[in-house]
Design a protein around this motif. Structure first.
Motif, PDB file in Angstrom:
ATOM      1  N   ALA A 261       0.826  -1.208   0.000  1.00 35.33           N
ATOM      2  CA  ALA A 261       0.000   0.000   0.000  1.00 35.33           C
ATOM      3  C   ALA A 261       0.859   1.256   0.000  1.00 35.33           C
ATOM      4  O   ALA A 261       0.580   2.220   0.719  1.00 35.33           O
ATOM      5  CB  ALA A 261      -0.942  -0.006   1.199  1.00 35.33           C
ATOM      6  N   GLY A 262       1.901   1.247  -0.828  1.00 35.29           N
ATOM      7  CA  GLY A 262       2.668   2.466  -1.023  1.00 35.29           C
ATOM      8  C   GLY A 262       1.784   3.550  -1.615  1.00 35.29           C
ATOM      9  O   GLY A 262       0.807   3.268  -2.315  1.00 35.29           O
ATOM     10  N   PRO A 280      -0.232  -4.054   3.755  1.00 44.65           N
ATOM     11  CA  PRO A 280       0.744  -3.009   4.076  1.00 44.65           C
ATOM     12  C   PRO A 280       2.085  -3.564   4.529  1.00 44.65           C
ATOM     13  O   PRO A 280       2.154  -4.584   5.225  1.00 44.65           O
ATOM     14  CB  PRO A 280       0.064  -2.230   5.211  1.00 44.65           C
ATOM     15  CG  PRO A 280      -1.387  -2.530   5.068  1.00 44.65           C
ATOM     16  CD  PRO A 280      -1.457  -3.936   4.559  1.00 44.65           C
ATOM     17  N   TYR A 281       3.128  -2.883   4.133  1.00 47.92           N
ATOM     18  CA  TYR A 281       4.481  -3.218   4.579  1.00 47.92           C
ATOM     19  C   TYR A 281       4.526  -3.122   6.098  1.00 47.92           C
ATOM     20  O   TYR A 281       4.137  -2.103   6.672  1.00 47.92           O
ATOM     21  CB  TYR A 281       5.463  -2.243   3.941  1.00 47.92           C
ATOM     22  CG  TYR A 281       6.918  -2.548   4.174  1.00 47.92           C
ATOM     23  CD1 TYR A 281       7.454  -3.796   3.876  1.00 47.92           C
ATOM     24  CD2 TYR A 281       7.769  -1.571   4.679  1.00 47.92           C
ATOM     25  CE1 TYR A 281       8.797  -4.064   4.085  1.00 47.92           C
ATOM     26  CE2 TYR A 281       9.121  -1.820   4.884  1.00 47.92           C
ATOM     27  CZ  TYR A 281       9.637  -3.075   4.587  1.00 47.92           C
ATOM     28  OH  TYR A 281      10.964  -3.337   4.796  1.00 47.92           O
ATOM     29  N   PRO A 282       4.985  -4.171   6.783  1.00 48.29           N
ATOM     30  CA  PRO A 282       4.861  -4.202   8.241  1.00 48.29           C
ATOM     31  C   PRO A 282       5.942  -3.443   8.999  1.00 48.29           C
ATOM     32  O   PRO A 282       5.905  -3.377  10.224  1.00 48.29           O
ATOM     33  CB  PRO A 282       4.937  -5.696   8.554  1.00 48.29           C
ATOM     34  CG  PRO A 282       5.812  -6.258   7.474  1.00 48.29           C
ATOM     35  CD  PRO A 282       5.493  -5.455   6.237  1.00 48.29           C
ATOM     36  N   VAL A 283       6.916  -2.877   8.301  1.00 49.68           N
ATOM     37  CA  VAL A 283       8.018  -2.169   8.947  1.00 49.68           C
ATOM     38  C   VAL A 283       7.878  -0.683   8.674  1.00 49.68           C
ATOM     39  O   VAL A 283       7.347  -0.275   7.641  1.00 49.68           O
ATOM     40  CB  VAL A 283       9.375  -2.687   8.427  1.00 49.68           C
ATOM     41  CG1 VAL A 283      10.533  -1.947   9.090  1.00 49.68           C
ATOM     42  CG2 VAL A 283       9.493  -4.190   8.664  1.00 49.68           C
ATOM     43  N   GLY A 284       8.349   0.146   9.605  1.00 49.64           N
ATOM     44  CA  GLY A 284       8.266   1.586   9.416  1.00 49.64           C
ATOM     45  C   GLY A 284       7.269   2.207  10.368  1.00 49.64           C
ATOM     46  O   GLY A 284       6.978   1.664  11.432  1.00 49.64           O
ATOM     47  N   ASN A 285       6.712   3.371   9.968  1.00 48.60           N
ATOM     48  CA  ASN A 285       5.809   4.085  10.873  1.00 48.60           C
ATOM     49  C   ASN A 285       4.338   3.780  10.607  1.00 48.60           C
ATOM     50  O   ASN A 285       3.463   4.478  11.100  1.00 48.60           O
ATOM     51  CB  ASN A 285       6.062   5.600  10.782  1.00 48.60           C
ATOM     52  CG  ASN A 285       5.743   6.170   9.401  1.00 48.60           C
ATOM     53  OD1 ASN A 285       5.217   5.480   8.531  1.00 48.60           O
ATOM     54  ND2 ASN A 285       6.064   7.433   9.216  1.00 48.60           N
ATOM     55  N   GLY A 286       4.093   2.746   9.802  1.00 49.48           N
ATOM     56  CA  GLY A 286       2.727   2.336   9.575  1.00 49.48           C
ATOM     57  C   GLY A 286       1.964   3.156   8.564  1.00 49.48           C
ATOM     58  O   GLY A 286       0.746   3.044   8.460  1.00 49.48           O
TER      59      GLY A 286
END
Length: 366
Positions: A261-262, A280-286
């Motif tokens: 979901a970029g 969604p990519y599970p790493v980062g600030n959500g």
């Protein structure tokens, strides 16, 4: 002649909307000067000159996250970056700075403020980055891709899209797109993609579910990415490629998508009315979860946590959806209802408004 300084880079999420705006400025007025501010290390170092724009580079000065030697050197290095941009603004007669986030945007915003040159900002993500949070406090105009983005004075303009996506006629290109990928244009296609590097969870689950999905009557176009750790399952109707150089054709043939979901991906799918399962990519600030919020709330997408996107979820949730064409069509209409194809023109309107108002009269104050 108007001189524009477009600041941003590092990732495709910053560079692609920047280039879309640059192209439109140059198309509209070939006599204008479009300069791009970036770093020598970022993606912009390759893409910007290849597109025919002058790239002006400054040092990459990341904001320190912990007290160490780099933190001690940060104030002086950051001050030099601001001074470097200030010289560019002065020497090249810059009329407006347009920022898209990233390392170079913060010194660009500060230099422009000192020079009383208007600043216009585009924020691609639902959760804004540090540079745009700072710059929006005094920017003349702020455009955002998603309605939930919390920035002062923000106007929802959507995402500046590549011309080939903005003008894509999916129905007219479907036969060509199917032939390009070796698919049957008369059968529905599920597009699975995790971006240029791929997504391990999407890749593994799609391959494990290949037989079940194709048995449901769907074809699969799986863009696995350059770092894929899966092999082509060799199932009839399942087409795996490492990259899709013609992503416009991949989108033209897609009836449903499974993707990360970029911000750019969500914006392109919604603009084209393609419903999606977002993982969604599970790493980062959500931020990816928030990027998909508008389209999911409208009914044009389904949000699935990375940990939950496994073959049992495909069997329980995705296969019933694939077997309900009417539901897929309703989701497509819902996605299109929140999608925007005119993000580039809307950003140009903000830039024009900032120039018309001037740096002092129209700029917001901190």
């Amino acid at each position: 002649m108007t001189t524009y300084l477009l600041a941003g880079g590092g990732t495709a999420g910053h560079v692609n909307p920047l280039l879309a705006v640059a192209d439109r400025l140059r198309e509209r007025d070939p006599s204008c000067e479009v300069l791009v501010l970036g770093t020598a290390e970022g993606l912009e170092s390759r893409l910007v000159p290849a597109r025919g724009y002058e790239l002006l580079t400054i040092a990459k000065v990341p904001f320190p996250r912990r007290p160490n030697r780099a933190a001690l050197a940060f104030p002086a290095r950051f001050r030099r970056s601001i001074d470097d941009v200030a010289r560019i603004i002065h020497d090249r007669g810059v009329d407006v700075v347009v920022g898209f986030g990233g390392y170079v945007s913060t010194p660009a915003y500060l230099a422009a403020r000192s020079a009383r040159v208007p600043v216009v900002i585009h924020e691609a993500n639902a959760r804004p980055g540090l540079a745009n949070r700072l710059g929006s406090r005094w920017a003349a105009r702020v455009g955002v891709a998603f309605s939930g983005t919390s920035l002062p004075h923000a106007e929802v303009v959507g995402m500046p899209l590549r011309r080939e996506i903005e003008t894509l006629d999916r129905a007219a290109l479907r036969a060509e797109a199917a032939a390009f990928f070796g698919l049957d244009a008369t059968r529905r296609v599920l597009l699975a993609t995790g971006g240029s590097l791929g997504a391990r969870r999407i890749n593994r689950t799609m391959v494990a579910s290949a037989a079940a999905i194709t048995s449901a009557g769907w074809q699969v176009l799986h863009v696995a990415g350059g770092n894929a750790d899966v092999a082509d399952p060799g199932v009839d109707g399942y087409r795996m490629v490492a990259y899709a150089d013609r992503m416009d054709l991949a989108l033209a043939v897609a009836d449903l998508a499974v993707s990360r979901a970029g911000a750019a991906t969500v914006s392109e799918l919604a603009a084209l009315g393609i419903p999606a399962v977002y993982v969604p990519y599970p790493v980062g600030n959500g931020e990816q979860r928030f990027n998909a919020a508008d389209v999911v709330d409208a009914g044009g997408g389904i949000l699935v946590d990375d940990a939950d996107f496994v073959p049992s979820w495909v069997e329980a949730e995705l296969l019933p959806l694939l077997g309900d064409p009417a539901c897929v069509e309703r989701m497509a209409a819902a996605a299109a209802s929140v999608g925007r194809r005119d993000g580039t023109d809307r950003m140009i309107t903000l830039i024009d408004a900032a120039l018309g108002g001037g740096a002092g009269d129209d700029a917001h104050t901190a």
